[in-house]
Every structure is written in C-alpha cells, then in structure tokens.
Design an enzyme around this catalytic site. Structure first.
Site, short mmCIF file in Angstrom:
data_model
loop_
_atom_site.label_atom_id
_atom_site.label_comp_id
_atom_site.label_asym_id
_atom_site.label_seq_id
_atom_site.Cartn_x
_atom_site.Cartn_y
_atom_site.Cartn_z
N SER A 64 40.70 41.99 38.65
CA SER A 64 41.18 41.88 39.68
C SER A 64 42.92 42.09 39.51
O SER A 64 43.77 42.15 40.06
CB SER A 64 41.31 40.46 40.45
OG SER A 64 40.23 40.60 41.01
N LYS A 67 44.43 44.96 40.83
CA LYS A 67 44.73 44.91 42.41
C LYS A 67 46.22 45.19 42.74
O LYS A 67 46.63 46.12 43.37
CB LYS A 67 44.39 43.81 43.06
CG LYS A 67 42.60 43.71 42.90
CD LYS A 67 42.13 42.40 43.72
CE LYS A 67 40.62 42.20 43.50
NZ LYS A 67 40.17 40.76 44.04
N TYR A 191 36.35 51.50 43.13
CA TYR A 191 36.91 49.94 42.87
C TYR A 191 36.40 49.61 41.61
O TYR A 191 37.22 48.70 40.85
CB TYR A 191 36.84 49.38 44.11
CG TYR A 191 37.21 47.78 43.90
CD1 TYR A 191 38.40 47.28 43.92
CD2 TYR A 191 36.03 47.17 43.85
CE1 TYR A 191 38.35 45.78 43.67
CE2 TYR A 191 36.14 45.63 43.58
CZ TYR A 191 37.44 45.11 43.43
OH TYR A 191 37.76 43.74 43.20
N TYR A 243 44.69 33.65 44.82
CA TYR A 243 43.78 33.14 45.94
C TYR A 243 43.81 31.84 46.41
O TYR A 243 45.01 31.39 46.99
CB TYR A 243 42.17 33.28 45.20
CG TYR A 243 42.16 34.31 44.50
CD1 TYR A 243 42.00 35.66 44.90
CD2 TYR A 243 41.86 34.27 43.32
CE1 TYR A 243 41.78 36.79 44.27
CE2 TYR A 243 41.51 35.62 42.34
CZ TYR A 243 41.70 36.82 42.84
OH TYR A 243 41.35 38.22 42.20
N VAL A 261 38.85 37.97 36.61
CA VAL A 261 37.57 37.20 36.15
C VAL A 261 37.26 37.53 34.72
O VAL A 261 36.29 36.61 34.16
CB VAL A 261 36.10 37.49 37.23
CG1 VAL A 261 36.48 36.99 38.56
CG2 VAL A 261 35.90 38.82 37.09
N1 GLN Z 1 35.47 43.19 39.70
C1 GLN Z 1 35.60 41.80 40.33
C2 GLN Z 1 34.88 41.55 41.68
O1 GLN Z 1 35.44 42.50 42.53
C3 GLN Z 1 36.90 41.48 40.33
C4 GLN Z 1 37.03 40.07 40.73
C5 GLN Z 1 38.14 39.24 40.02
O2 GLN Z 1 38.71 39.69 39.01
N2 GLN Z 1 38.74 38.18 40.63
O3 GLN Z 1 34.22 40.83 41.89
#
Ligand code: GLN
Length: 434
Positions: A64, A67, A191, A243, A261
């Site tokens: 993430s 993003k 993605y 988040y 994550v």
């Molecule tokens: N690729 C992971 C997902 O879409 C990324 C989530 C994250 O890093 N919080 O669930």
C-alpha cells in the site's frame, strides 16, 4: 568525526528489537513467509543525504505504500478534476480493504483505501492505455520517485492474485458504478502488480524525501510531479494514510505517512526529511508494530510533528537602529531567517512603528535565508509606501534573496551588496549635500 545520526537510528532500533508482538500479514500467503525479524530505519534529507541502520537494503514488496505515489501520477496525468470526480479525499476511518463506497455516487472515499487505490491505478497515464503500457507508466513513475528502476516480485503478485477475491469484489463494485471505465479484473491485476514492486527501506526513504522535497527527487534531481500534486498527496496521507488509526497517528506522530502490509512505513516531512522503516509484524490495523513505535520515537525526539508550533516570528527582526545623524541618518532594519506571512507582518509593523524622520531607510536582508511569496510582496509594499512618504529606500541583499525587486506604483528601491554601500551610493547620488 563520525556522524551521530546513524548511531541515533541504530540505538532507536535497539529499543524496539525485542518487541515481537503482532504478526506478518497472513492473507497473502507469500508475505506470511517473510522473515519477521527484519528491521530497518532510514532517513533521507531533502538535499539527498541518506542515513540508515539495520536491514536498509533488504527487499520487500511495496504494497500500500505505492498508493500515494500512484495517486500522484494519476493527478499529474489526468488533472485534479478528472481524479476528484472518481476518488474522494475524505477519511473513511475504515480498514484498508473495506468494501465501502460513497453512497449514491459509488466514489471511493479516498485513494489510500483499496477501492480508491484501484481506481487511481486505472487513472494513470492517458486514457485508453493497454495494461502493459499502464504498468510501464506506473513502474517508471514509481522508479522516478525512488531514483532507480524497480522490479516486480512475480511470486508475491501471483500469490496475491490467487487470493484477491476481496479486491476483485471491490473492482466489480467500482465497475457497477462506472467508476472504473475498464475491465475490473484487468485493473485489479495491474493494481496488484503495482503492490508487488520490490523496494528497500533505503528506496522508500528516498521516495518519501521526494514527497518532502516538493516532487523533486533529491538524489537524481528529477522533477517527478508538480508541487500542487505533492500538496494534495501529503494532505491525503495525513488524513487517510494510516486507515482506521489515522487519528491516533495524526495526534501522536503528526507526520504525513503511509503503511503497507509487508511491514514498510514511510513518513514525509515537508521541507525536511523522508523517513522509512521496515519490520513485518503488523498490529490489528495492518500497520507495522515496530514501525509505529519508531515513528513515535523519531517524532518526539526530533520535534517532527507538523503541528508543532515553530519559533515565534519575532525573531525575524534582528536589529533596528539609526546610523549617522541629521540628513545623513540612515534607519537600518535588519532581518533574519526564513520569512513567511507572520514574519512579513513583523517587518511591516517594525517599519510602521519605528521609521521616523530619517531620509534613508535600509532594509537589510543579508541574514535572511528565505522569503516566501506573500512575505516578498509585503516587503516590497513596505518599500513602496516608504518611498511615497519621501524616504530613499535601500535593499541590502548580497545573496539576491529578492531578485528583481519591483515595488510597483511610485515605489523605488536601490539594491546594494552591503550596508556601507548605502553611504557610498548616497554620496554619489546626492553630492550637493556633501
Ligand atoms: N496489495 C495489498 C491489498 O490490496 C495492499 C494492502 C496494504 O498494504 N495495506 O490488500
């Protein structure tokens, strides 16, 4: 002498190394195999210096943390209106993978949750790109932020795609609301590849420093995106980057940030530094446990909270005195440091309250390190009004901190390199008096 900064970072790692709480992400099988002991922290300054300790070069997937950077590319490629039309900027206060969209419009709340990030991915590059071209735009864009070519970890990508039911469901919901103009499966695949790009803590710190440096990679010198894009991205990171832990983070750490994550965490402090940490065990919000502790420590040790009140603008006025007497008297106002609106107000007030009968006023910028646009306009307006009141105005500006000063209607300033030059100039221009 050895720099104390890497030693400080190493000591900070020592303090968190024994914390084995949390667990690596389990929902992407390939991530669950990560070595949970890995630990790194890196600082990259906005002039390109990098300091780190621990596993600074260990590679892991960006997840993430991609993003905010992909959101930046979408804003740069499609413009603000087109992106805002499809992705909002409101904190959702929900988990990163929540299947929630704005009621009615179906627009994802923000680009930091998966729904918004999947949409932002689809908005990179010009319209109508095929998946390979789009991927190339994303990879080359993120690589420019990092200052080196990034590669995909194919096994993490495949592992996530096999289990991507939730993101596919989000993709299809976006499709049903016409938020995604393309095949949802293809977009989610892209993605997921974006999330599988391999980076190190060193790379992430440089990427964060590029955000902190207004969009110019401080090591390569490349402008990756324009400044208004960075302001938008940092704003969204500060409200939505963590988040459902965003409020705790904003109050306790106060650095625009983004977690992933796989255990990475970045923070970007405008005009100062980019910070990255890496430690795979996560808390229930999906944020790295040791990463969060490290950031709390860095923020309080180094006073990095963006809402911390900076030193009072009063310090802008360094000295105010009169040199000479009678018709030769020069009122000297010496300023210092960085001048922004509040500092500009101190300049104005000082001039209003203290300039008297002296024929000449010297505004001395020798020790001014920076002056922003509003402060520049305020200073020039002071010069203009002093001229209209009958003063001869000099700007002492040896470093050209104020290039081509034009006070406008009826104003006049003479730029000189040092204070002595004011006297010499007056002898030359007003010989009758001497
Ligand atoms: N690729 C992971 C997902 O879409 C990324 C989530 C994250 O890093 N919080 O669930």
């Amino acid at each position: 002498m050895r720099s104390p900064i890497p030693d400080y970072i190493a000591e900070a790692l020592d303090r968190v190394v024994s914390d084995r709480t949390g667990a690596p992400a389990g929902y992407i099988p390939e991530l669950a195999t990560a070595d949970p002991e890995r630990l790194a922290a890196v600082f990259a300054t906005v002039d390109g210096e990098v300091y780190g300790a621990g596993d600074v070069d260990a590679q892991f997937t960006i997840q993430s943390i991609s993003k905010p950077f992909v959101y930046a590319l979408a804003l740069a490629d499609r413009g603000f209106d087109a992106v805002l039309d499809k992705v909002g900027v409101e904190p959702s206060g929900e988990a990163f993978n929540e299947i929630s969209l704005e009621p009615g419009s179906g627009r994802p709340f923000n680009p930091m949750i998966n729904a918004g990030a999947i949409t932002a991915h689809s908005l990179t590059g010009p319209e109508g790109l095929d998946p390979a071209e789009r991927m190339e735009r994303v990879v080359s864009g993120l690589s420019a932020f990092a200052g080196r070519r990034l590669e995909t970890d194919e096994s993490v990508w495949a592992s996530e795609m096999e289990n991507a039911h939730r993101n596919l469901a989000i993709g299809h919901m976006l499709g049903s609301h016409d938020i995604l103009a393309e095949d949802p499966h293809t977009v989610v695949d892209g993605y997921t590849r974006q999330c599988s790009l391999l980076v190190s803590a060193h790379d992430l710190a440089v990427m964060a420093a590029t955000l902190g440096n207004g969009g110019v990679n401080p090591r390569s010198g490349e402008r990756v995106v324009a400044e208004p894009v960075i302001r938008q991205v940092l704003s969204v990171m500060s409200t939505c980057g963590m988040y459902d832990a965003a409020g705790d983070w904003a109050t306790q750490v106060g650095i625009p940030a983004k977690s992933g994550v796989s255990g990475g965490l970045i923070g970007a402090l405008p005009g100062q530094i980019g910070i990255a940490t890496f430690s795979p065990r996560l808390d229930p919000h999906g944020n790295s446990v040791r990463g969060v502790s490290l950031f709390e420590r860095f923020s309080s040790d180094m006073g990095l909270h963006v809402m911390a009140v900076p030193p009072a603008a009063r310090a802008v006025v360094r000295a105010n005195h009169v040199v000479g007497a009678g018709p030769d008297a020069v009122r000297v106002l010496e300023f210092q440091g960085g001048i922004r609106f509040a500092g500009g107000e101190r300049v104005v007030r000082e001039a209003v309250e203290t300039v008297g009968a002296e024929a000449t006023v010297a505004l001395d910028l020798t020790r001014v390190s920076s002056i922003d646009d509003v402060a520049r306009r305020m200073l020039l307006e002071v010069a203009r009004r002093l001229t209209l009141d009958g003063h001869e105005v000099y700007l002492v500006d040896p470093e050209t901190i104020l290039p081509d000063p034009d006070p406008g209607d009826g104003g006049r300033v003479v730029v000189v390199g040092d204070l002595d030059a004011v006297g010499r100039d007056r002898l030359r221009t007003t010989p009758a008096q001497h």
